[in-house]
Design a protein around this motif. Sequence first.
Motif, PDB file in Angstrom:
ATOM      1  N   ARG A 235       0.820  -1.214   0.000  1.00 13.73           N
ATOM      2  CA  ARG A 235       0.000   0.000   0.000  1.00 13.73           C
ATOM      3  C   ARG A 235       0.853   1.264   0.000  1.00 13.73           C
ATOM      4  O   ARG A 235       0.543   2.230  -0.684  1.00 13.73           O
ATOM      5  CB  ARG A 235      -0.921   0.031   1.223  1.00 13.73           C
ATOM      6  CG  ARG A 235      -2.298  -0.525   0.915  1.00 13.73           C
ATOM      7  CD  ARG A 235      -3.152  -0.520   2.140  1.00 13.73           C
ATOM      8  NE  ARG A 235      -3.139  -1.843   2.752  1.00 13.73           N
ATOM      9  CZ  ARG A 235      -3.907  -2.186   3.781  1.00 13.73           C
ATOM     10  NH1 ARG A 235      -4.711  -1.310   4.332  1.00 13.73           N
ATOM     11  NH2 ARG A 235      -3.866  -3.399   4.255  1.00 13.73           N
TER      12      ARG A 235
ATOM     13  N   ARG B 227      -4.882 -10.626  -3.701  1.00 16.99           N
ATOM     14  CA  ARG B 227      -5.627  -9.390  -3.543  1.00 16.99           C
ATOM     15  C   ARG B 227      -5.326  -8.486  -4.725  1.00 16.99           C
ATOM     16  O   ARG B 227      -4.354  -8.695  -5.446  1.00 16.99           O
ATOM     17  CB  ARG B 227      -5.223  -8.671  -2.246  1.00 16.99           C
ATOM     18  CG  ARG B 227      -5.475  -9.507  -0.998  1.00 16.99           C
ATOM     19  CD  ARG B 227      -5.063  -8.777   0.265  1.00 16.99           C
ATOM     20  NE  ARG B 227      -5.958  -7.671   0.620  1.00 16.99           N
ATOM     21  CZ  ARG B 227      -7.148  -7.830   1.174  1.00 16.99           C
ATOM     22  NH1 ARG B 227      -7.625  -9.029   1.418  1.00 16.99           N
ATOM     23  NH2 ARG B 227      -7.882  -6.790   1.476  1.00 16.99           N
TER      24      ARG B 227
ATOM     25  N   LEU C  34      -4.781  -4.406  -5.416  1.00 16.26           N
ATOM     26  CA  LEU C  34      -4.634  -3.047  -4.907  1.00 16.26           C
ATOM     27  C   LEU C  34      -4.830  -2.119  -6.096  1.00 16.26           C
ATOM     28  O   LEU C  34      -4.239  -2.343  -7.158  1.00 16.26           O
ATOM     29  CB  LEU C  34      -3.209  -2.854  -4.403  1.00 16.26           C
ATOM     30  CG  LEU C  34      -2.975  -3.015  -2.927  1.00 16.26           C
ATOM     31  CD1 LEU C  34      -1.749  -3.846  -2.706  1.00 16.26           C
ATOM     32  CD2 LEU C  34      -2.777  -1.639  -2.336  1.00 16.26           C
TER      33      LEU C  34
ATOM     34  N   PHE D 209      -7.316   5.230  -3.494  1.00 18.18           N
ATOM     35  CA  PHE D 209      -6.789   3.870  -3.407  1.00 18.18           C
ATOM     36  C   PHE D 209      -7.873   2.951  -2.885  1.00 18.18           C
ATOM     37  O   PHE D 209      -8.724   3.373  -2.083  1.00 18.18           O
ATOM     38  CB  PHE D 209      -5.602   3.818  -2.430  1.00 18.18           C
ATOM     39  CG  PHE D 209      -4.430   4.646  -2.882  1.00 18.18           C
ATOM     40  CD1 PHE D 209      -3.555   4.167  -3.837  1.00 18.18           C
ATOM     41  CD2 PHE D 209      -4.221   5.914  -2.354  1.00 18.18           C
ATOM     42  CE1 PHE D 209      -2.477   4.937  -4.264  1.00 18.18           C
ATOM     43  CE2 PHE D 209      -3.149   6.696  -2.767  1.00 18.18           C
ATOM     44  CZ  PHE D 209      -2.274   6.195  -3.731  1.00 18.18           C
ATOM     45  N   SER D 210      -7.835   1.704  -3.301  1.00 17.89           N
ATOM     46  CA  SER D 210      -8.707   0.711  -2.686  1.00 17.89           C
ATOM     47  C   SER D 210      -8.055  -0.656  -2.837  1.00 17.89           C
ATOM     48  O   SER D 210      -7.089  -0.823  -3.578  1.00 17.89           O
ATOM     49  CB  SER D 210     -10.100   0.727  -3.313  1.00 17.89           C
ATOM     50  OG  SER D 210     -10.014   0.382  -4.668  1.00 17.89           O
ATOM     51  N   GLU D 211      -8.611  -1.609  -2.119  1.00 17.50           N
ATOM     52  CA  GLU D 211      -8.008  -2.927  -2.086  1.00 17.50           C
ATOM     53  C   GLU D 211      -9.105  -3.943  -1.842  1.00 17.50           C
ATOM     54  O   GLU D 211     -10.045  -3.676  -1.096  1.00 17.50           O
ATOM     55  CB  GLU D 211      -7.001  -2.964  -0.920  1.00 17.50           C
ATOM     56  CG  GLU D 211      -6.240  -4.245  -0.830  1.00 17.50           C
ATOM     57  CD  GLU D 211      -5.208  -4.231   0.314  1.00 17.50           C
ATOM     58  OE1 GLU D 211      -5.081  -3.200   1.002  1.00 17.50           O
ATOM     59  OE2 GLU D 211      -4.562  -5.261   0.505  1.00 17.50           O
TER      60      GLU D 211
END
Lengths: 221, 268
Positions: free
Chosen positions: B70, B110, B112, B175-177
């Motif tokens: 991140r 995941r 990001l 930002f996102s995840e």
Amino acid sequence: MPKLVVSREGNLLATRFIDGMRLTIGRATDCDVRLEDVAVSKHHAQIEVLGKDYVLRDLGSANGTSVNGQEVTRHLLQHGDLIRVLGFEMRYVDHKSVAGGDGDRTMVIEGGALAPPQAAGPATAMPARAVDVTYPTGSVRWTAGARTGETVPLARAIATFGDPGGQVVAIFRRPSGFSVAAVEGQPPRVNGKPVPPGWQPLASGDRVNVGGDELVLEIAG
Amino acid sequence: MNDKILQVASRTDAGRVRKFNEDSVGADIGAGLVAVADGLGPQRGAEAASRIATATVLERLRDHGALAPRVALREALGHADRAIRDKAATDPALKGMGSTLSVAWFHHGRVLMGHVGDSRIYRLRGPRLERLTSDHSFLNEYATGQFTTEELRRSHSRQLVTRALGVSDEVVPDFSEQEVEVGDVYMLCSDGLHDLVEDADIGQALELLQPNLELIAETLVAMANDRGGRDNVSVAVVRIAPRAVSVAEPARGEGRGMFGWLRAMMGR
């Protein structure tokens, strides 16, 4: 910058550029466009800037405002619109907004600089642009296989036929007609020949063999 | 975490109106990275800016050292922002250049995401298409509540973006995840696609043509060009496939532009 060409019964009265954040129209002396007629409300209507758009708003006038013959309370102006307030006509002219102009390039603006402080209603998901494109009407008819005799309209952008995991073919509706492509498995045959990769044009009457089925494209009109 | 593989196809096209392509697409499958950027400002600058955006972010994230993902993503976008500004300062002809950027980084199961401007990231999960990014555009941020859907379609403000790399003192990306699932299809695109093509049609292409990513990329570009192709159009499509299944490489199309069909492990 857009402008209003004001006339009454065919006589040109004024041409007014819309150069501020707001342009007021009415009978009062403080209006940007003064329409001298007792039936016009003091503050009859106004044009507001929103980003690169100009929005006409009727200010609760006694006799109303129309655009291209339709009564409006609020209207997003487009080049060529004819605004009418009683006997007055105002042509909205905005050559720059016409597609292909420089206004078409992506620009960065300071957030909020061109917008009123608060939004008027709930947010709407951004839709795609209005485009003047028409798509053909077509359908496929089964001429061999378990569904022989059935007809299915090609009502959406893409339709697939065949057995997922086996052989699948897609038909793509385009303004120029229909195209066909292999999605998975062995390439299907069109009029007996295997389809090369990517979209290939498909004409009315063409026969597509996929799995044990044969489909025929029928284009209306 | 080695149960998933990543498959990617991408394409970029000048469209039907413009002479130049100011978009850039970058992908590094080994590193799980995909990025789409749309340059703005003077033509030569716009081309340079979008290339700097994708190249810088890929380079910084490919080797992110000890930084947590991140943190590394935030740092990479900040670096791209400064790199564009620094480049613009070297040549008056480049003044005013900037770029949108959407980047997806698939990492240990995941994804990001970081974005600036109006290039989008979509996800198809099952039959459902979702926008994972919210456009930094004038209409989306300030005006959707004031316009009806029909007015939004006809608005002249559709090209106004509120944030871009390289144009202000310091950019503020979003930002996102989230976790990825086998079967997910992610699609990054410049506004040349979503300005002209409805989500319903995008969703159909992603869902129905899923076994053939290359065909999806070709189809999305064709959909935009069929509707006028008024802007450059770029797409990058990523599918999360189960490792056990061996995926046959589809035959190559004969289209223009960048073409990629690659796969890689997720999580290293």
